[in-house]
Write an enzyme that holds these catalytic residues in place. Structure first.
Site, PDB file in Angstrom:
ATOM      1  N   PRO A   1       1.304  -1.467  -0.363  1.00  0.00           N
ATOM      2  CA  PRO A   1       0.078   0.074  -0.065  1.00  0.00           C
ATOM      3  C   PRO A   1       0.989   1.339   0.249  1.00  0.00           C
ATOM      4  CG  PRO A   1       0.052  -0.776   2.402  1.00  0.00           C
ATOM      5  CD  PRO A   1       0.679  -1.592   0.869  1.00  0.00           C
ATOM      6  N   LYS A   2       1.696   1.600  -1.514  1.00  0.00           N
ATOM      7  CA  LYS A   2       2.218   2.800  -1.334  1.00  0.00           C
ATOM      8  C   LYS A   2       2.193   3.696  -1.583  1.00  0.00           C
ATOM      9  CE  LYS A   2       6.373  -0.787  -1.059  1.00  0.00           C
ATOM     10  NZ  LYS A   2       7.636  -0.652  -2.018  1.00  0.00           N
ATOM     11  N   LYS A   3       2.065   5.475  -1.396  1.00  0.00           N
ATOM     12  CA  LYS A   3       2.407   6.491  -1.905  1.00  0.00           C
ATOM     13  C   LYS A   3       3.401   7.015  -1.747  1.00  0.00           C
ATOM     14  CE  LYS A   3      -1.635   8.470  -0.959  1.00  0.00           C
ATOM     15  NZ  LYS A   3      -3.287   9.248  -0.497  1.00  0.00           N
TER      16      LYS A   3
END
Length: 247
Positions: free
Chosen positions: A115-117
């Site tokens: 779950p990367k931002k």
């Protein structure tokens, strides 16, 4: 380009794919881990079924510096992992990850399920203190500040291996073009190929700041439980699907 050649490609753009076609080996990957107690209600809001919470409301905040990664070069990352169990196996649910490299962000999210931002995490030594920070947005809004005493007490190597090698669970969500769900899966990954270079315990502090698009502070810090500073060489384990929400 023929159809059989297209389907061999990893990602778009076709002429310059974002995801490199190689295994990702991390050399001298550096971790700052701070485990803390939070609120039960906050955890219940973010941990998806069929994962189950453990007996204590714990969160592990982490900042990582990856100076030498095959395919991705050098980048840094921070995030939160929540201790959970699935069908009797204990592991961690990856809640949110913020990093400063487009390649590892695209590869982590699209090829796998991390779950990367985008953001601006840092891990560095300031005098006698190990410092981890994270900022997001064009104006660099601070969302996290972590500090730990630098190399106070040697940490048991097996405990370090257990932290790095804990099974991790993630959500893989992808819509159809009409907005209906196309993929909705629970993914499991585990790192077993690792070498612990150094491992340290100490004392730590952690401050989280609210942000609507990087809601680390939605899991508030109530009490610091433990901290660790670990350096490793490792290769990430291959994720596998363990639950399909659409079936």
């Amino acid at each position: 380009m023929k159809a059989e050649e297209i389907i061999k490609r990893m990602s778009t753009p076709l002429c310059a794919p974002a995801i490199p076609p190689c295994a990702h080996r991390f050399n001298r990957r550096e971790h700052l881990f701070i485990t803390y107690e939070t609120d039960w209600d906050a955890l219940r809001q973010v941990v998806p079924e069929p994962l189950e919470l453990l007996e204590r409301p714990l969160v592990r905040f982490e900042v990582m510096r990856m100076p030498d990664t095959t395919g991705y070069g050098s980048y840094s990352e921070c995030g939160q992992a929540i201790p959970v169990s699935y069908q009797g196996e204990q592991g961690e649910y990856l809640h949110l990850m913020v990093l400063d490299g487009f390649g590892p962000m695209a590869g982590g999210r699209e090829a796998h399920a991390y779950p990367k931002k985008p953001g601006f995490p840092k891990l560095f030594v300031d005098g006698e203190t190990l410092v981890g920070t994270c900022e997001v947005g064009e104006s660099r809004q601070r969302i996290a500040t972590a500090t730990m005493t630098y190399k106070y007490w040697p940490m048991d190597i097996q405990q370090a291996r257990a932290q790095i090698g804990s099974p991790t669970f993630m959500l893989k969500l992808q819509p159809n073009y009409d907005g209906t769900p196309r993929i909705a899966e629970l993914i499991r990954a585990q790192t077993t190929d690792m070498e612990i270079l150094e491992a340290w315990n100490g004392q730590a502090r952690l401050e989280l700041h609210p942000h609507v698009f990087a809601p680390l502070a939605d899991l508030p810090v109530r009490r610091i439980v433990s901290c660790a500073h670990i350096l490793t060489n490792l290769t990430l384990g291959q994720p596998v699907k363990v639950y399909d929400y659409l079936q």
